[in-house]
Design a protein around this motif. Structure first.
Motif, PDB file in Angstrom:
ATOM      1  N   UNK A   1       0.835  -1.209   0.000  1.00 18.43           N
ATOM      2  CA  UNK A   1       0.000   0.000   0.000  1.00 18.43           C
ATOM      3  C   UNK A   1       0.866   1.253   0.000  1.00 18.43           C
ATOM      4  N   UNK A   2       1.946   1.244   0.766  1.00 19.32           N
ATOM      5  CA  UNK A   2       2.850   2.392   0.804  1.00 19.32           C
ATOM      6  C   UNK A   2       3.519   2.602  -0.554  1.00 19.32           C
ATOM      7  N   UNK A   3       3.958   1.536  -1.177  1.00 15.48           N
ATOM      8  CA  UNK A   3       4.589   1.618  -2.495  1.00 15.48           C
ATOM      9  C   UNK A   3       3.613   2.185  -3.525  1.00 15.48           C
ATOM     10  N   UNK A   4       2.376   1.672  -3.512  1.00 15.91           N
ATOM     11  CA  UNK A   4       1.385   2.151  -4.469  1.00 15.91           C
ATOM     12  C   UNK A   4       1.030   3.615  -4.218  1.00 15.91           C
ATOM     13  N   UNK A   5       0.966   4.015  -2.954  1.00 16.28           N
ATOM     14  CA  UNK A   5       0.683   5.410  -2.606  1.00 16.28           C
ATOM     15  C   UNK A   5       1.774   6.324  -3.138  1.00 16.28           C
ATOM     16  N   UNK A   6       3.041   5.921  -2.962  1.00 13.34           N
ATOM     17  CA  UNK A   6       4.165   6.726  -3.446  1.00 13.34           C
ATOM     18  C   UNK A   6       4.216   6.724  -4.972  1.00 13.34           C
ATOM     19  N   UNK A   7       3.819   5.630  -5.597  1.00 14.32           N
ATOM     20  CA  UNK A   7       3.858   5.525  -7.042  1.00 14.32           C
ATOM     21  C   UNK A   7       2.861   6.471  -7.700  1.00 14.32           C
ATOM     22  N   UNK A   8       1.661   6.575  -7.138  1.00 11.63           N
ATOM     23  CA  UNK A   8       0.609   7.401  -7.724  1.00 11.63           C
ATOM     24  C   UNK A   8       0.592   8.827  -7.203  1.00 11.63           C
ATOM     25  N   UNK A   9       1.437   9.158  -6.249  1.00 13.70           N
ATOM     26  CA  UNK A   9       1.458  10.519  -5.723  1.00 13.70           C
ATOM     27  C   UNK A   9       2.341  11.407  -6.515  1.00 13.70           C
TER      28      UNK A   9
END
Length: 72
Positions: free
Chosen positions: A64-72
């Motif tokens: 979830x953290x990786x995906x959050x950073x990827x789309x931010x």
């Protein structure tokens, strides 16, 4: 609005949603009772350490953290 207040409100909402999902999803996903979790029961003592559950939660939070950073 103060950024700290906004962060606390969002954090509270996230915790409430996680709590509700934990209650509803606990019937279908046996977190805490997965194979590999350590349970030692003696006469008057019970030791419980959810090793595999901790690993699963850690992987999900990392994803979830990786995906959050990827789309931010």
């Amino acid at each position: 609005m103060n950024p700290v207040a906004k962060l606390l409100i969002i954090g509270g909402i996230v915790l409430v949603v996680i709590g509700l999902l934990w209650q509803i999803g606990g019937r279908f996903l046996p977190l805490g009772r997965l194979p590999g979790d350590i349970v030692v029961e003696k006469e008057n003592m019970r030791f419980y350490f959810p090793v595999v559950t901790c690993i699963v939660i850690s992987v999900l939070l990392s994803l979830a953290s990786y995906l959050f950073k990827l789309f931010k």
